[in-house]
Design a protein around this motif. Structure first.
Motif, PDB file in Angstrom:
ATOM      1  N   HIS A  26     -34.372  13.234 -40.902  1.00 59.87           N
ATOM      2  CA  HIS A  26     -33.284  14.097 -41.362  1.00 59.87           C
ATOM      3  C   HIS A  26     -31.948  13.364 -41.521  1.00 59.87           C
ATOM      4  O   HIS A  26     -31.268  13.543 -42.519  1.00 59.87           O
ATOM      5  CB  HIS A  26     -33.111  15.282 -40.405  1.00 59.87           C
ATOM      6  N   GLY A  27     -31.586  12.563 -40.546  1.00 57.06           N
ATOM      7  CA  GLY A  27     -30.280  11.914 -40.570  1.00 57.06           C
ATOM      8  C   GLY A  27     -30.189  10.708 -41.480  1.00 57.06           C
ATOM      9  O   GLY A  27     -29.109  10.365 -41.956  1.00 57.06           O
ATOM     10  N   LEU A  28     -31.315  10.045 -41.717  1.00 53.23           N
ATOM     11  CA  LEU A  28     -31.292   8.844 -42.551  1.00 53.23           C
ATOM     12  C   LEU A  28     -31.757   9.094 -43.981  1.00 53.23           C
ATOM     13  O   LEU A  28     -31.661   8.203 -44.818  1.00 53.23           O
ATOM     14  CB  LEU A  28     -32.180   7.751 -41.930  1.00 53.23           C
ATOM     15  N   LYS A  29     -32.251  10.289 -44.237  1.00 56.66           N
ATOM     16  CA  LYS A  29     -32.881  10.598 -45.530  1.00 56.66           C
ATOM     17  C   LYS A  29     -32.020  10.211 -46.727  1.00 56.66           C
ATOM     18  O   LYS A  29     -32.517   9.649 -47.691  1.00 56.66           O
ATOM     19  CB  LYS A  29     -33.238  12.078 -45.574  1.00 56.66           C
ATOM     20  N   ASN A  30     -30.746  10.494 -46.690  1.00 57.33           N
ATOM     21  CA  ASN A  30     -29.867  10.201 -47.826  1.00 57.33           C
ATOM     22  C   ASN A  30     -29.035   8.939 -47.626  1.00 57.33           C
ATOM     23  O   ASN A  30     -28.138   8.664 -48.399  1.00 57.33           O
ATOM     24  CB  ASN A  30     -28.943  11.394 -48.087  1.00 57.33           C
ATOM     25  N   ARG A  31     -29.338   8.175 -46.592  1.00 61.10           N
ATOM     26  CA  ARG A  31     -28.544   6.985 -46.270  1.00 61.10           C
ATOM     27  C   ARG A  31     -29.267   5.669 -46.526  1.00 61.10           C
ATOM     28  O   ARG A  31     -28.620   4.647 -46.694  1.00 61.10           O
ATOM     29  CB  ARG A  31     -28.089   7.041 -44.823  1.00 61.10           C
ATOM     30  N   VAL A  32     -30.594   5.696 -46.476  1.00 56.01           N
ATOM     31  CA  VAL A  32     -31.374   4.478 -46.701  1.00 56.01           C
ATOM     32  C   VAL A  32     -32.466   4.766 -47.723  1.00 56.01           C
ATOM     33  O   VAL A  32     -32.810   5.925 -47.975  1.00 56.01           O
ATOM     34  CB  VAL A  32     -31.984   3.929 -45.384  1.00 56.01           C
ATOM     35  N   ASP A  33     -33.009   3.698 -48.309  1.00 55.67           N
ATOM     36  CA  ASP A  33     -34.047   3.888 -49.325  1.00 55.67           C
ATOM     37  C   ASP A  33     -35.400   4.220 -48.686  1.00 55.67           C
ATOM     38  O   ASP A  33     -35.565   4.170 -47.462  1.00 55.67           O
ATOM     39  CB  ASP A  33     -34.130   2.676 -50.248  1.00 55.67           C
ATOM     40  N   ALA A  34     -36.352   4.535 -49.548  1.00 50.17           N
ATOM     41  CA  ALA A  34     -37.677   4.965 -49.078  1.00 50.17           C
ATOM     42  C   ALA A  34     -38.376   3.886 -48.256  1.00 50.17           C
ATOM     43  O   ALA A  34     -39.059   4.200 -47.272  1.00 50.17           O
ATOM     44  CB  ALA A  34     -38.542   5.372 -50.266  1.00 50.17           C
TER      45      ALA A  34
END
Length: 124
Positions: A26-34
């Motif tokens: 949840h917290g990293l979903k939009n901060r790092v790539d897949a």
């Protein structure tokens, strides 16, 4: 006493693995790539598996003797290095940490083998 510490560390790390797994989802979903999310997922999976393994060693040590506790400490160290290096890699972007991760993996393998050997010896 060592068995008590292993049981405590196993339970504590189980909670930490769930917390870090949720943070990654949840917290990293939009901060790092897949690719980095996959690395985080691997770290939290292995963290959780080995938290359970450390609990198992604590329980088995009560039944088969304190000689098994060394396996638990090796698994704990391996978990810290393996999962910890992957968590820090994702958070920091420092790719060189990927070279540290296999050392944790080797410690995990050694911990499992130590456990197997200790159980074999405990059964005579």
């Amino acid at each position: 006493m060592t068995m008590k510490y292993l049981l405590f560390l196993g339970a504590l790390n189980g909670a930490l693995a769930v917390t870090l797994g949720a943070f990654g989802a949840h917290g990293l979903k939009n901060r790092v790539d897949a690719a980095m999310l996959d690395i985080w997922a691997t770290a939290s999976q292995y963290h959780f598996y080995h938290a359970l393994a450390i609990l198992l060693v604590g329980v088995l040590a009560r039944q088969f003797g304190a000689g098994l506790t060394t396996a638990g400490w090796i698994l704990f160290a391996g978990m810290l290095v393996f999962s910890g290096s992957l968590y820090v890699l994702v958070l920091s972007g420092q790719k060189w940490l990927g070279a540290v991760t296999p050392l944790g993996g080797v410690a995990l393998i050694v911990g499992w083998l130590w456990l197997a050997w200790s159980l074999w010896r405990a059964h005579g």
